[in-house]
Design a protein around this motif. Structure first.
Motif, PDB file in Angstrom:
ATOM      1  N   LEU A 314      16.763   1.594 -31.555  1.00  0.00           N
ATOM      2  CA  LEU A 314      16.594   1.615 -30.100  1.00  0.00           C
ATOM      3  C   LEU A 314      15.453   2.529 -29.663  1.00  0.00           C
ATOM      4  N   ILE A 315      14.733   3.095 -30.613  1.00  0.00           N
ATOM      5  CA  ILE A 315      13.680   4.075 -30.319  1.00  0.00           C
ATOM      6  C   ILE A 315      12.317   3.433 -30.555  1.00  0.00           C
ATOM      7  N   HIS A 316      11.506   3.398 -29.502  1.00  0.00           N
ATOM      8  CA  HIS A 316      10.237   2.679 -29.588  1.00  0.00           C
ATOM      9  C   HIS A 316       9.038   3.516 -29.157  1.00  0.00           C
ATOM     10  N   ASP A 317       9.246   4.797 -28.837  1.00  0.00           N
ATOM     11  CA  ASP A 317       8.132   5.624 -28.414  1.00  0.00           C
ATOM     12  C   ASP A 317       8.469   7.087 -28.636  1.00  0.00           C
ATOM     13  N   VAL A 318       7.493   7.964 -28.345  1.00  0.00           N
ATOM     14  CA  VAL A 318       7.662   9.410 -28.510  1.00  0.00           C
ATOM     15  C   VAL A 318       7.311  10.083 -27.184  1.00  0.00           C
ATOM     16  N   PRO A 319       8.224  10.068 -26.218  1.00  0.00           N
ATOM     17  CA  PRO A 319       7.949  10.661 -24.909  1.00  0.00           C
ATOM     18  C   PRO A 319       8.167  12.168 -24.919  1.00  0.00           C
ATOM     19  N   THR A 320       7.842  12.804 -23.804  1.00  0.00           N
ATOM     20  CA  THR A 320       8.280  14.176 -23.619  1.00  0.00           C
ATOM     21  C   THR A 320       9.791  14.160 -23.369  1.00  0.00           C
ATOM     22  N   VAL A 321      10.423  15.296 -23.547  1.00  0.00           N
ATOM     23  CA  VAL A 321      11.856  15.392 -23.289  1.00  0.00           C
ATOM     24  C   VAL A 321      12.163  15.081 -21.829  1.00  0.00           C
ATOM     25  N   ALA A 322      11.354  15.600 -20.919  1.00  0.00           N
ATOM     26  CA  ALA A 322      11.590  15.345 -19.491  1.00  0.00           C
ATOM     27  C   ALA A 322      11.482  13.861 -19.182  1.00  0.00           C
ATOM     28  N   GLU A 323      10.495  13.183 -19.769  1.00  0.00           N
ATOM     29  CA  GLU A 323      10.362  11.743 -19.565  1.00  0.00           C
ATOM     30  C   GLU A 323      11.579  11.001 -20.114  1.00  0.00           C
ATOM     31  N   ILE A 325      14.777  12.106 -20.704  1.00  0.00           N
ATOM     32  CA  ILE A 325      16.001  12.312 -19.935  1.00  0.00           C
ATOM     33  C   ILE A 325      15.909  11.647 -18.568  1.00  0.00           C
ATOM     34  N   GLY A 326      14.750  11.739 -17.925  1.00  0.00           N
ATOM     35  CA  GLY A 326      14.569  11.065 -16.640  1.00  0.00           C
ATOM     36  C   GLY A 326      14.753   9.562 -16.763  1.00  0.00           C
ATOM     37  N   ARG A 327      14.219   8.994 -17.834  1.00  0.00           N
ATOM     38  CA  ARG A 327      14.335   7.550 -18.069  1.00  0.00           C
ATOM     39  C   ARG A 327      15.791   7.147 -18.295  1.00  0.00           C
ATOM     40  N   ILE A 328      16.502   7.926 -19.113  1.00  0.00           N
ATOM     41  CA  ILE A 328      17.908   7.610 -19.399  1.00  0.00           C
ATOM     42  C   ILE A 328      18.729   7.642 -18.114  1.00  0.00           C
ATOM     43  N   MET A 329      18.530   8.674 -17.311  1.00  0.00           N
ATOM     44  CA  MET A 329      19.309   8.790 -16.089  1.00  0.00           C
ATOM     45  C   MET A 329      18.969   7.680 -15.101  1.00  0.00           C
ATOM     46  N   GLU A 330      17.699   7.320 -14.991  1.00  0.00           N
ATOM     47  CA  GLU A 330      17.315   6.258 -14.076  1.00  0.00           C
ATOM     48  C   GLU A 330      17.875   4.911 -14.521  1.00  0.00           C
ATOM     49  N   GLU A 331      17.830   4.672 -15.829  1.00  0.00           N
ATOM     50  CA  GLU A 331      18.399   3.425 -16.341  1.00  0.00           C
ATOM     51  C   GLU A 331      19.906   3.376 -16.109  1.00  0.00           C
ATOM     52  N   ALA A 332      20.574   4.500 -16.337  1.00  0.00           N
ATOM     53  CA  ALA A 332      22.022   4.547 -16.125  1.00  0.00           C
ATOM     54  C   ALA A 332      22.361   4.288 -14.663  1.00  0.00           C
ATOM     55  N   ARG A 333      21.605   4.886 -13.763  1.00  0.00           N
ATOM     56  CA  ARG A 333      21.857   4.667 -12.337  1.00  0.00           C
ATOM     57  C   ARG A 333      21.616   3.208 -11.958  1.00  0.00           C
ATOM     58  N   GLY A 334      20.581   2.613 -12.532  1.00  0.00           N
ATOM     59  CA  GLY A 334      20.299   1.212 -12.245  1.00  0.00           C
ATOM     60  C   GLY A 334      21.438   0.313 -12.675  1.00  0.00           C
ATOM     61  N   ILE A 335      21.985   0.573 -13.851  1.00  0.00           N
ATOM     62  CA  ILE A 335      23.118  -0.231 -14.328  1.00  0.00           C
ATOM     63  C   ILE A 335      24.330  -0.035 -13.411  1.00  0.00           C
TER      64      ILE A 335
END
Length: 345
Positions: A314-323, A325-335
């Motif tokens: 499920l891992i396809h990139d190497v983001p910053t930690v802030a990116e 966690i922000g992405r995970i939370m935004e995706e969770a909220r969208g769902i």
């Protein structure tokens, strides 16, 4: 009205306008963090820069005590983390059944004397350590791979259980129970909060864990592939290129199963230990910790073992930690805001 998942509450405002907002439940309230995301202890990985980055991004992360050569070095690493963040973080202390154990009591004392208020424990017979931590006001998260072990830890007085499914990196236990069963089974059996570990790398995994009864997630492999993680780029690239099938289970016949990344060394370990008369001594030279450290720090991928879970797929990139966690939370909220209400309708 808020959208609720068990004991977890998410505001129902337009999710696109909620970037940076926190989710609230027993786990986030207990540890004073914004998001129900934890980075657990990882040998050669849980160091100050990564731990501080997770803390600054609103998650909970732990330094890995035994990554530091001595208790005095751990004290210095705690101080180095505090120089980078004033947000909550903890320390992992994993109890390993080794022939020459490290001075666990001294590491424990260093943690307490440094004023650390959050500890993640794992491993073999932690009761002595849990009792001392609790007597000194430390909140304890204990990692388990079975409900029966989680119940024992609850009786011991730990505050939170991190329940590790069969998908996880490291030691998944000997029962081979995946998270889809293990998480709700633990939630049914326990009174204290649980967080889910194993196979989680994005917002879908977070929402699934909450739906199954967890109050957060504990990720390891996903945090390896971040900018702030101080491991060699070759390891990060290997994780990104790998699929969910690119792990090996080693030490099965020794009843000490471990999941590691698939490479020539772990392939050889599996082959050697598949023989009827195989013993640990047959692979000791291949699994030495110094060789694993070389992989992580020098990037020699076929020189030793490196920990990795099925979440690689499920891992396809190497983001910053802030990116991340922000992405995970935004995706969770969208769902939560879009898919789940549609299902209920």
């Amino acid at each position: 009205m808020p959208v609720a998942s068990g004991r977890f509450v998410m505001d129902d405002a337009d999710h696109e306008s909620r970037e940076g907002e926190s989710m609230r439940n027993r786990f986030t309230a207990m540890f004073g963090v914004e998001h129900p995301i934890m980075m657990g202890g990882m040998q050669w990985v849980g160091r100050a820069p990564l731990v501080a980055a997770v803390a600054e991004a609103g998650g909970l992360a732990v330094l890995t005590a035994l990554t530091q050569p001595t208790p005095e070095d751990l004290t210095k690493e705690i101080a180095a983390t505090r120089e980078r963040t004033d947000k909550p973080f903890g320390v992992n202390l994993t109890i390993l059944p080794t022939m020459k154990p490290p001075p666990y009591a001294e590491y424990r004392q260093a943690i307490i004397e440094a004023g650390i208020s959050i500890v993640e424990t794992a491993g073999h017979r932690p009761q002595e350590h849990v009792e001392d931590f609790k007597a000194n006001g430390v909140k304890v998260i204990h990692k388990c791979t079975a409900v029966r072990h989680a119940l024992s830890a609850q009786r011991m007085g730990v505050d939170v259980i991190s329940i590790d499914g069969f998908e996880c990196a490291g030691h998944p236990g000997e029962d081979d129970i995946g998270g889809l069963i293990l998480i709700p089974a633990a939630a049914d059996a326990l009174d204290i909060p649980i967080i889910a570990s194993g196979g989680i790398a994005d917002g879908r995994g977070l929402v699934a864990a909450l739906a199954l009864g967890a109050e957060g997630v504990n990720m390891g492999t996903r945090f390896l592939a971040t900018q702030e993680c101080q491991i060699h780029a070759n390891v990060k690239d290997k994780i990104v290129a790998s699929t969910e099938r690119d792990t090996n289970l080693i030490f099965r016949n020794l009843h000490n199963t471990a999941r590691v990344g698939k490479n020539s060394v772990s392939d050889e370990v599996v082959d050697l230990l598949s023989r009827p008369d195989a013993e640990f001594q047959d692979v000791a030279h291949l699994v030495a910790g110094a060789r694993g450290k070389n992989v992580m720090e020098e990037g020699n991928l076929d020189n030793g073992l490196y920990w990795a879970g099925m979440a690689q797929g499920l891992i396809h990139d190497v983001p910053t930690v802030a990116e991340l966690i922000g992405r995970i939370m935004e995706e969770a909220r969208g769902i939560a805001a879009q898919r789940l209400p549609a299902l209920l309708a």
